[in-house]
Scaffold this motif. Structure first.
Motif, PDB file in Angstrom:
ATOM      1  N   SER A  79      38.054  38.091  30.756  1.00 46.22           N
ATOM      2  CA  SER A  79      37.170  37.145  31.419  1.00 46.22           C
ATOM      3  C   SER A  79      35.754  37.351  30.884  1.00 46.22           C
ATOM      4  O   SER A  79      35.386  38.462  30.510  1.00 46.22           O
ATOM      5  N   HIS A  80      34.986  36.276  30.856  1.00 48.29           N
ATOM      6  CA  HIS A  80      33.607  36.354  30.389  1.00 48.29           C
ATOM      7  C   HIS A  80      32.854  37.420  31.190  1.00 48.29           C
ATOM      8  O   HIS A  80      32.112  38.235  30.640  1.00 48.29           O
ATOM      9  N   HIS A  81      33.070  37.420  32.506  1.00 50.64           N
ATOM     10  CA  HIS A  81      32.517  38.490  33.338  1.00 50.64           C
ATOM     11  C   HIS A  81      33.241  38.503  34.678  1.00 50.64           C
ATOM     12  O   HIS A  81      33.797  37.491  35.095  1.00 50.64           O
ATOM     13  N   ILE A  82      33.260  39.642  35.334  1.00 53.31           N
ATOM     14  CA  ILE A  82      33.787  39.735  36.702  1.00 53.31           C
ATOM     15  C   ILE A  82      32.756  40.524  37.515  1.00 53.31           C
ATOM     16  O   ILE A  82      32.611  41.728  37.321  1.00 53.31           O
ATOM     17  N   LYS A 134      32.500  40.079  44.330  1.00 56.63           N
ATOM     18  CA  LYS A 134      33.253  41.075  45.126  1.00 56.63           C
ATOM     19  C   LYS A 134      34.568  40.516  45.648  1.00 56.63           C
ATOM     20  O   LYS A 134      35.572  41.210  45.712  1.00 56.63           O
ATOM     21  N   GLN A 135      34.531  39.239  46.065  1.00 58.45           N
ATOM     22  CA  GLN A 135      35.750  38.636  46.623  1.00 58.45           C
ATOM     23  C   GLN A 135      36.853  38.559  45.556  1.00 58.45           C
ATOM     24  O   GLN A 135      38.016  38.858  45.818  1.00 58.45           O
ATOM     25  N   LYS A 136      36.456  38.182  44.343  1.00 61.16           N
ATOM     26  CA  LYS A 136      37.455  38.111  43.268  1.00 61.16           C
ATOM     27  C   LYS A 136      38.031  39.492  42.987  1.00 61.16           C
ATOM     28  O   LYS A 136      39.230  39.650  42.770  1.00 61.16           O
ATOM     29  N   ARG A 137      37.146  40.484  42.983  1.00 62.32           N
ATOM     30  CA  ARG A 137      37.614  41.844  42.702  1.00 62.32           C
ATOM     31  C   ARG A 137      38.588  42.295  43.781  1.00 62.32           C
ATOM     32  O   ARG A 137      39.599  42.934  43.492  1.00 62.32           O
ATOM     33  N   LYS A 138      38.306  41.908  45.024  1.00 57.41           N
ATOM     34  CA  LYS A 138      39.206  42.262  46.125  1.00 57.41           C
ATOM     35  C   LYS A 138      40.536  41.529  45.963  1.00 57.41           C
ATOM     36  O   LYS A 138      41.609  42.118  46.110  1.00 57.41           O
ATOM     37  N   ASN A 139      40.480  40.221  45.616  1.00 58.07           N
ATOM     38  CA  ASN A 139      41.709  39.452  45.394  1.00 58.07           C
ATOM     39  C   ASN A 139      42.586  40.113  44.340  1.00 58.07           C
ATOM     40  O   ASN A 139      43.796  40.244  44.515  1.00 58.07           O
ATOM     41  N   ILE A 140      41.962  40.505  43.238  1.00 55.04           N
ATOM     42  CA  ILE A 140      42.718  41.073  42.123  1.00 55.04           C
ATOM     43  C   ILE A 140      43.489  42.306  42.591  1.00 55.04           C
ATOM     44  O   ILE A 140      44.676  42.469  42.323  1.00 55.04           O
ATOM     45  N   ILE A 141      42.801  43.172  43.355  1.00 55.11           N
ATOM     46  CA  ILE A 141      43.452  44.400  43.815  1.00 55.11           C
ATOM     47  C   ILE A 141      44.509  44.099  44.877  1.00 55.11           C
ATOM     48  O   ILE A 141      45.632  44.608  44.812  1.00 55.11           O
ATOM     49  N   VAL A 143      45.150  33.932  39.928  1.00 56.73           N
ATOM     50  CA  VAL A 143      43.845  34.347  39.411  1.00 56.73           C
ATOM     51  C   VAL A 143      43.159  33.203  38.679  1.00 56.73           C
ATOM     52  O   VAL A 143      41.976  32.945  38.847  1.00 56.73           O
ATOM     53  N   ARG A 144      43.946  32.464  37.877  1.00 67.27           N
ATOM     54  CA  ARG A 144      43.257  31.461  37.066  1.00 67.27           C
ATOM     55  C   ARG A 144      42.836  30.248  37.884  1.00 67.27           C
ATOM     56  O   ARG A 144      42.056  29.431  37.427  1.00 67.27           O
ATOM     57  N   ARG A 145      43.340  30.152  39.139  1.00 68.18           N
ATOM     58  CA  ARG A 145      42.877  29.045  39.980  1.00 68.18           C
ATOM     59  C   ARG A 145      41.526  29.328  40.631  1.00 68.18           C
ATOM     60  O   ARG A 145      40.904  28.436  41.201  1.00 68.18           O
ATOM     61  N   LEU A 146      41.061  30.582  40.573  1.00 65.52           N
ATOM     62  CA  LEU A 146      39.713  30.876  41.057  1.00 65.52           C
ATOM     63  C   LEU A 146      38.749  30.288  40.019  1.00 65.52           C
ATOM     64  O   LEU A 146      39.142  29.968  38.910  1.00 65.52           O
ATOM     65  N   THR A 147      37.476  30.160  40.368  1.00 66.20           N
ATOM     66  CA  THR A 147      36.563  29.577  39.378  1.00 66.20           C
ATOM     67  C   THR A 147      36.020  30.634  38.439  1.00 66.20           C
ATOM     68  O   THR A 147      35.473  31.646  38.877  1.00 66.20           O
ATOM     69  N   TRP A 148      36.168  30.391  37.162  1.00 72.71           N
ATOM     70  CA  TRP A 148      35.722  31.328  36.140  1.00 72.71           C
ATOM     71  C   TRP A 148      34.922  30.585  35.101  1.00 72.71           C
ATOM     72  O   TRP A 148      35.198  29.425  34.821  1.00 72.71           O
ATOM     73  N   LYS A 149      33.951  31.281  34.507  1.00 70.38           N
ATOM     74  CA  LYS A 149      33.270  30.683  33.362  1.00 70.38           C
ATOM     75  C   LYS A 149      34.277  30.583  32.220  1.00 70.38           C
ATOM     76  O   LYS A 149      34.387  29.573  31.535  1.00 70.38           O
ATOM     77  N   ARG A 150      35.041  31.664  32.005  1.00 71.67           N
ATOM     78  CA  ARG A 150      36.068  31.640  30.965  1.00 71.67           C
ATOM     79  C   ARG A 150      37.054  32.747  31.286  1.00 71.67           C
ATOM     80  O   ARG A 150      36.674  33.878  31.541  1.00 71.67           O
ATOM     81  N   ILE A 151      38.339  32.409  31.303  1.00 74.77           N
ATOM     82  CA  ILE A 151      39.353  33.449  31.526  1.00 74.77           C
ATOM     83  C   ILE A 151      40.604  33.076  30.753  1.00 74.77           C
ATOM     84  O   ILE A 151      40.952  31.907  30.667  1.00 74.77           O
ATOM     85  N   LEU A 152      41.227  34.050  30.127  1.00 75.85           N
ATOM     86  CA  LEU A 152      42.434  33.758  29.361  1.00 75.85           C
ATOM     87  C   LEU A 152      43.287  35.004  29.213  1.00 75.85           C
ATOM     88  O   LEU A 152      42.816  36.124  29.424  1.00 75.85           O
ATOM     89  N   ILE A 153      44.549  34.800  28.858  1.00 77.69           N
ATOM     90  CA  ILE A 153      45.418  35.934  28.541  1.00 77.69           C
ATOM     91  C   ILE A 153      45.208  36.232  27.062  1.00 77.69           C
ATOM     92  O   ILE A 153      45.483  35.401  26.212  1.00 77.69           O
ATOM     93  N   ARG A 154      44.673  37.428  26.781  1.00 79.66           N
ATOM     94  CA  ARG A 154      44.395  37.806  25.403  1.00 79.66           C
ATOM     95  C   ARG A 154      45.658  38.301  24.711  1.00 79.66           C
ATOM     96  O   ARG A 154      45.831  38.170  23.522  1.00 79.66           O
TER      97      ARG A 154
END
Length: 296
Positions: free
Chosen positions: A170-173, A176-183, A219-230
């Motif tokens: 991701s361009h950046h993370i 806090k809410q996203k970080r909590k979701n991920i975990i 995860v990808r349905r959250l709003t991101w500047k840029r996110i992809l599977i590398r």
């Protein structure tokens, strides 16, 4: 009687249908042409009297999220190709979903073909095909295995279980809410790995393929500047039970790793520390996939 369409007329219809799809489904996750060269050749063929017939057929993928009552989001992908004579002949479509068994997938695709044969002769039909999938596909996930196959089922090999590891960039993370979701989601889906917040953001999850795919679709349905599977790793475990899966894991749980660059505000991560962390876990080669440079 209807006169035969010329190849150029067919090509023109294909182009206008692709344009229509692109305007209706502007996002890459909804509609993506997988072979831009074929489209360029097709356009060239339409615009130039002397041009050769294109050498390869146009291929693209449409994604469909049916409105399913039980709210668990199911996604179907339609891998499509236009034969040169389309729409005089039917398009080639294969519908897939991680939730369909092999026999359900075959059943679904043959019913779709039947529908197209009965309803779409000589007319552009991608939208009605997509509509049919949206309305009907989810029902195939629950379709019972017919009794005839049950009797032979003990002779059938167990389906291989697939262990997957996704490396997400991701361009950046920061959020806090996203970080909590991920975990939380990783925990809920029994995935291990790590999340490195900051800029860039790196997330690795590993576990059952279906759980990894569910994690990615949330995860990808959250709003991101840029996110992809590398990068993605898939390992087939023959009839793999719990122990086999545990053996594949390179991480024990999913934890957040902060490699602060000289105790700054935690914005920029120290990639050297990330490299050594990955090296310890036996994943150093992924560093180069992410950052295009040798580590150390």
């Amino acid at each position: 009687e209807t006169r035969e369409m010329t190849n150029r007329e067919e090509a023109e219809i294909q182009i206008s249908e692709l344009d229509l799809l692109a305007s209706m489904f502007p996002y890459e996750e909804e509609f993506v042409v997988t072979d831009q060269l074929a489209v360029a050749e097709l356009k060239h063929y339409v615009e130039n009297e002397s041009a050769e017939m294109p050498s390869s057929k146009v291929q693209f993928i449409l994604s469909v999220k049916p409105e399913v009552s039980n709210a668990s989001m199911v996604e179907f992908s339609m891998a499509c190709a236009f034969p040169f004579k389309y729409p005089s002949v039917l398009p080639e479509i294969t519908v897939r979903s991680s939730l369909l068994s092999r026999s359900q997938q075959i059943h679904l695709n043959s019913d779709l073909k039947m529908y197209l044969m009965q309803n779409c002769s000589g007319e552009p039909c991608m939208l009605s095909a997509r509509e049919w999938v949206k309305d009907h596909a989810a029902a195939y996930i629950d379709k019972e295995i017919s009794s005839s196959s049950v009797t032979t089922s003990n002779a059938v090999q167990p389906e291989d279980i697939i262990f997957t590891r996704l490396w997400i960039y991701s361009h950046h993370i920061y959020n806090k809410q996203k970080r909590k979701n991920i975990i939380d989601w990783a925990k809920e889906l029994s995935l291990s790995g790590f999340c490195m917040p900051g800029k860039p953001g790196v997330v690795c999850v590993e576990g059952l393929q279906s759980s990894c795919e569910e994690f990615w679709s949330r995860v990808r349905r959250l709003t991101w500047k840029r996110i992809l599977i590398r990068h993605r790793e898939d390992v087939s475990l023959e009839g793999g039970g719990h122990a086999e899966i545990q053996k594949q894991r390179k991480f024990s749980t999913l934890e957040e790793k902060c490699f602060d660059a000289h105790g700054a505000r935690g914005n920029h991560m120290d990639l050297g520390q990330l490299y050594h962390f990955l090296e310890e876990k036996g994943c150093a080669d992924v560093f180069q996939i992410y950052f295009g440079v040798e580590g150390h």
